[in-house]
Design a protein around this motif. Structure first.
Motif, PDB file in Angstrom:
ATOM      1  N   GLU A  41       0.829  -1.208   0.000  1.00  0.00           N
ATOM      2  CA  GLU A  41       0.000   0.000   0.000  1.00  0.00           C
ATOM      3  C   GLU A  41       0.863   1.257   0.000  1.00  0.00           C
ATOM      4  O   GLU A  41       0.604   2.210  -0.741  1.00  0.00           O
ATOM      5  CB  GLU A  41      -0.920  -0.007   1.218  1.00  0.00           C
ATOM      6  CG  GLU A  41      -2.036  -1.060   1.131  1.00  0.00           C
ATOM      7  CD  GLU A  41      -2.917  -1.041   2.379  1.00  0.00           C
ATOM      8  OE1 GLU A  41      -2.606  -0.249   3.277  1.00  0.00           O
ATOM      9  OE2 GLU A  41      -3.891  -1.806   2.415  1.00  0.00           O
ATOM     10  N   ARG A 211      -6.221   2.008  -9.881  1.00  0.00           N
ATOM     11  CA  ARG A 211      -6.981   1.864  -8.637  1.00  0.00           C
ATOM     12  C   ARG A 211      -7.858   0.604  -8.659  1.00  0.00           C
ATOM     13  O   ARG A 211      -7.942  -0.138  -7.670  1.00  0.00           O
ATOM     14  CB  ARG A 211      -7.833   3.111  -8.436  1.00  0.00           C
ATOM     15  CG  ARG A 211      -7.014   4.346  -8.046  1.00  0.00           C
ATOM     16  CD  ARG A 211      -7.880   5.561  -7.995  1.00  0.00           C
ATOM     17  NE  ARG A 211      -7.073   6.764  -7.715  1.00  0.00           N
ATOM     18  CZ  ARG A 211      -7.542   8.001  -7.743  1.00  0.00           C
ATOM     19  NH1 ARG A 211      -8.824   8.217  -8.049  1.00  0.00           N
ATOM     20  NH2 ARG A 211      -6.740   9.031  -7.476  1.00  0.00           N
ATOM     21  N   LYS A 214      -5.691  -2.322  -8.245  1.00  0.00           N
ATOM     22  CA  LYS A 214      -5.249  -2.409  -6.862  1.00  0.00           C
ATOM     23  C   LYS A 214      -6.312  -3.097  -6.002  1.00  0.00           C
ATOM     24  O   LYS A 214      -6.021  -3.976  -5.181  1.00  0.00           O
ATOM     25  CB  LYS A 214      -4.946  -0.997  -6.344  1.00  0.00           C
ATOM     26  CG  LYS A 214      -4.514  -0.967  -4.900  1.00  0.00           C
ATOM     27  CD  LYS A 214      -4.313   0.469  -4.456  1.00  0.00           C
ATOM     28  CE  LYS A 214      -3.989   0.515  -2.960  1.00  0.00           C
ATOM     29  NZ  LYS A 214      -3.854   1.905  -2.483  1.00  0.00           N
ATOM     30  N   ARG A 215      -7.574  -2.720  -6.206  1.00  0.00           N
ATOM     31  CA  ARG A 215      -8.655  -3.357  -5.449  1.00  0.00           C
ATOM     32  C   ARG A 215      -8.770  -4.851  -5.775  1.00  0.00           C
ATOM     33  O   ARG A 215      -8.937  -5.687  -4.881  1.00  0.00           O
ATOM     34  CB  ARG A 215      -9.975  -2.644  -5.753  1.00  0.00           C
ATOM     35  CG  ARG A 215     -10.034  -1.223  -5.201  1.00  0.00           C
ATOM     36  CD  ARG A 215     -11.310  -0.534  -5.601  1.00  0.00           C
ATOM     37  NE  ARG A 215     -11.356   0.846  -5.129  1.00  0.00           N
ATOM     38  CZ  ARG A 215     -12.323   1.714  -5.424  1.00  0.00           C
ATOM     39  NH1 ARG A 215     -13.339   1.328  -6.202  1.00  0.00           N
ATOM     40  NH2 ARG A 215     -12.268   2.946  -4.959  1.00  0.00           N
ATOM     41  N   GLN A 216      -8.665  -5.144  -7.079  1.00  0.00           N
ATOM     42  CA  GLN A 216      -8.742  -6.553  -7.462  1.00  0.00           C
ATOM     43  C   GLN A 216      -7.573  -7.358  -6.909  1.00  0.00           C
ATOM     44  O   GLN A 216      -7.745  -8.501  -6.464  1.00  0.00           O
ATOM     45  CB  GLN A 216      -8.766  -6.660  -8.987  1.00  0.00           C
ATOM     46  CG  GLN A 216     -10.043  -6.130  -9.620  1.00  0.00           C
ATOM     47  CD  GLN A 216     -10.017  -6.213 -11.120  1.00  0.00           C
ATOM     48  OE1 GLN A 216      -9.005  -6.642 -11.695  1.00  0.00           O
ATOM     49  NE2 GLN A 216     -11.105  -5.806 -11.767  1.00  0.00           N
ATOM     50  N   GLU A 218      -5.919  -6.640  -4.167  1.00  0.00           N
ATOM     51  CA  GLU A 218      -6.128  -6.799  -2.725  1.00  0.00           C
ATOM     52  C   GLU A 218      -7.109  -7.920  -2.425  1.00  0.00           C
ATOM     53  O   GLU A 218      -6.948  -8.660  -1.445  1.00  0.00           O
ATOM     54  CB  GLU A 218      -6.639  -5.481  -2.140  1.00  0.00           C
ATOM     55  CG  GLU A 218      -5.559  -4.416  -2.047  1.00  0.00           C
ATOM     56  CD  GLU A 218      -6.125  -3.107  -1.526  1.00  0.00           C
ATOM     57  OE1 GLU A 218      -7.357  -3.041  -1.341  1.00  0.00           O
ATOM     58  OE2 GLU A 218      -5.324  -2.171  -1.312  1.00  0.00           O
ATOM     59  N   LEU A 219      -8.177  -8.066  -3.260  1.00  0.00           N
ATOM     60  CA  LEU A 219      -9.140  -9.150  -3.048  1.00  0.00           C
ATOM     61  C   LEU A 219      -8.539 -10.519  -3.375  1.00  0.00           C
ATOM     62  O   LEU A 219      -8.841 -11.507  -2.713  1.00  0.00           O
ATOM     63  CB  LEU A 219     -10.378  -8.910  -3.933  1.00  0.00           C
ATOM     64  CG  LEU A 219     -11.234  -7.695  -3.552  1.00  0.00           C
ATOM     65  CD1 LEU A 219     -12.335  -7.479  -4.593  1.00  0.00           C
ATOM     66  CD2 LEU A 219     -11.853  -7.893  -2.176  1.00  0.00           C
TER      67      LEU A 219
END
Length: 308
Positions: A41, A211, A214-216, A218-219
Motif C-alpha cells: 500500500e 486503482r 489495486k482493489r482486485q 487486494e481481493l
C-alpha cells in the motif's frame, strides 16, 4: 519407532492438537502477510504521488513553452509589420521624390523650348513682319504646347494609376498572408491543446485503471498469498543460483582476459626488443659506413695534394 510414537502422544496430550512449531510458523506467516500488505500500500501511494508530481512538472513547462512561443510569434509579427511599414514609407518617399524630379526636368525642358521658340518667333517676326504668319505660328505653337502638356498629364495619370494598382495588389497579398499565418497559429495551438487534453484524459484513465487493479489485487491477494510466497522463494533461489553461476563465469572470463592481456604485453615487449636490436645494428652499420667514407675522402685528399 515406539519411543517416537509415545513422544508424539505425550506432546499431543500436553500441548493439544496444534504443535508449537506449527503455531509459530502460522504466526510468522500472518505477520509476513500483514507487513507485505502495508508495504505494498505504501509503495503504491508513493508511486501515485510520484506520477502526479511528474505530470505537474510536465504540464507547467509545456504551458510556459506555449506562452513563450505565442509571445515570440507576436513579437516577430510586430517586427515584420514595422519593417514592412518602414520599407513602404521609404518607397513612397522615393517615388514622390522621383516624380517631383521628373516633373521638374520636364518643366525645365518645356521652359527651354518655350524660350527658344519665343526667341525664334521674335526673330521670325522681325524678319517677316507678317502678322498673319505670326498668328498662325502662335496658334500652332499654342496647340503643340497644349498637346505636349496633355500628353505629359496623361502619362503622369497612367503612372499614378499603375502605382495605385500595384499598391492595392501588394496590400491584398499582405493581408492574405497575415490571415493565413493567423490561421496556422490558431490551428497549431488548437492541436496542442487537444493533444494535452487527450494526454491528461489518458493519464486519468490510467490512474482509475490502476486503482481498480489495486482493489482486485487486494481481493485476490488473500487467496494466492501462500502460493505467491512459494513461487517468490523458488524464483529467488533460481535467481541466486543463476547469479552465482554468472559470478563464477565472470571470474573465469576475468582470469582469461588477464592471461590474454599478459600475453599481449609479452608480445609487444618482444617486438620492441627486436626493433631495438635492429636499430642498434643499423646504427653500427651507419657508423662503419661513415668511417669508411671519411677514410676514402682522406686518402683521396692526400693523393691530390701529392700530385700538386
Amino acid at each position: 519407532y515406539l519411543a517416537r510414537k509415545f513422544f508424539y502422544l505425550w506432546v499431543e496430550k500436553t500441548f493439544g492438537q496444534v504443535l508449537p512449531s506449527k503455531a509459530r510458523c502460522f504466526y510468522d506467516q500472518k505477520i509476513f502477510q500483514k507487513t507485505f500488505g502495508e508495504w505494498k500500500e505504501q509503495w503504491t501511494f508513493c508511486r501515485e504521488r510520484k506520477l502526479s508530481l511528474r505530470a505537474d512538472n510536465h504540464y507547467r513547462p509545456l504551458l510556459l513553452n506555449l506562452i513563450f512561443k505565442a509571445w515570440r510569434a507576436y513579437v516577430c509579427q510586430q517586427q515584420e509589420k514595422r519593417n514592412k511599414y518602414y520599407v513602404a514609407e521609404s518607397h513612397a518617399k522615393k517615388q514622390t521624390m522621383l516624380r517631383t524630379w521628373q516633373r521638374w526636368l520636364v518643366y525645365v525642358d518645356v521652359q527651354r523650348t518655350k524660350h527658344g521658340m519665343q526667341s525664334a518667333a521674335l526673330a521670325f517676326r522681325e524678319r517677316s513682319c507678317l502678322c498673319i504668319s505670326w498668328a498662325v505660328w502662335r496658334r500652332q505653337h499654342y496647340q503643340k504646347c497644349s498637346g505636349h502638356k496633355m500628353n505629359i498629364l496623361a502619362l503622369q495619370h497612367w503612372a499614378q494609376s499603375l502605382q495605385f494598382r500595384a499598391w492595392l495588389q501588394w496590400q491584398e497579398l499582405y493581408l492574405y498572408t497575415q490571415n493565413e499565418k493567423q490561421k496556422d497559429t490558431r490551428a497549431v495551438t488548437h492541436h496542442q491543446h487537444w493533444e494535452l487534453r487527450r494526454c491528461i484524459g489518458a493519464w486519468l484513465g490510467y490512474l482509475n485503471l490502476n486503482r481498480v487493479k489495486k482493489r482486485q489485487n487486494e481481493l485476490a491477494q488473500e487467496f494466492h498469498q501462500s502460493r505467491m510466497l512459494r513461487r517468490c522463494f523458488s524464483d529467488w533461489r533460481l535467481s541466486w543460483e543463476c547469479r552465482r553461476r554468472m559470478l563464477a563465469h565472470q571470474r573465469d572470463l576475468e582470469k582469461q582476459a588477464a592471461r590474454i592481456a599478459l600475453w599481449r604485453v609479452f608480445a609487444h615487449w618482444k617486438h620492441y626488443v627486436v626493433l631495438c636490436v635492429e636499430e642498434a645494428q643499423q646504427c653500427e652499420l651507419a657508423e662503419k659506413h661513415y668511417k669508411s667514407h671519411l677514410l676514402v675522402r682522406a686518402l683521396l685528399c692526400g693523393r691530390w695534394q701529392g700530385l700538386w
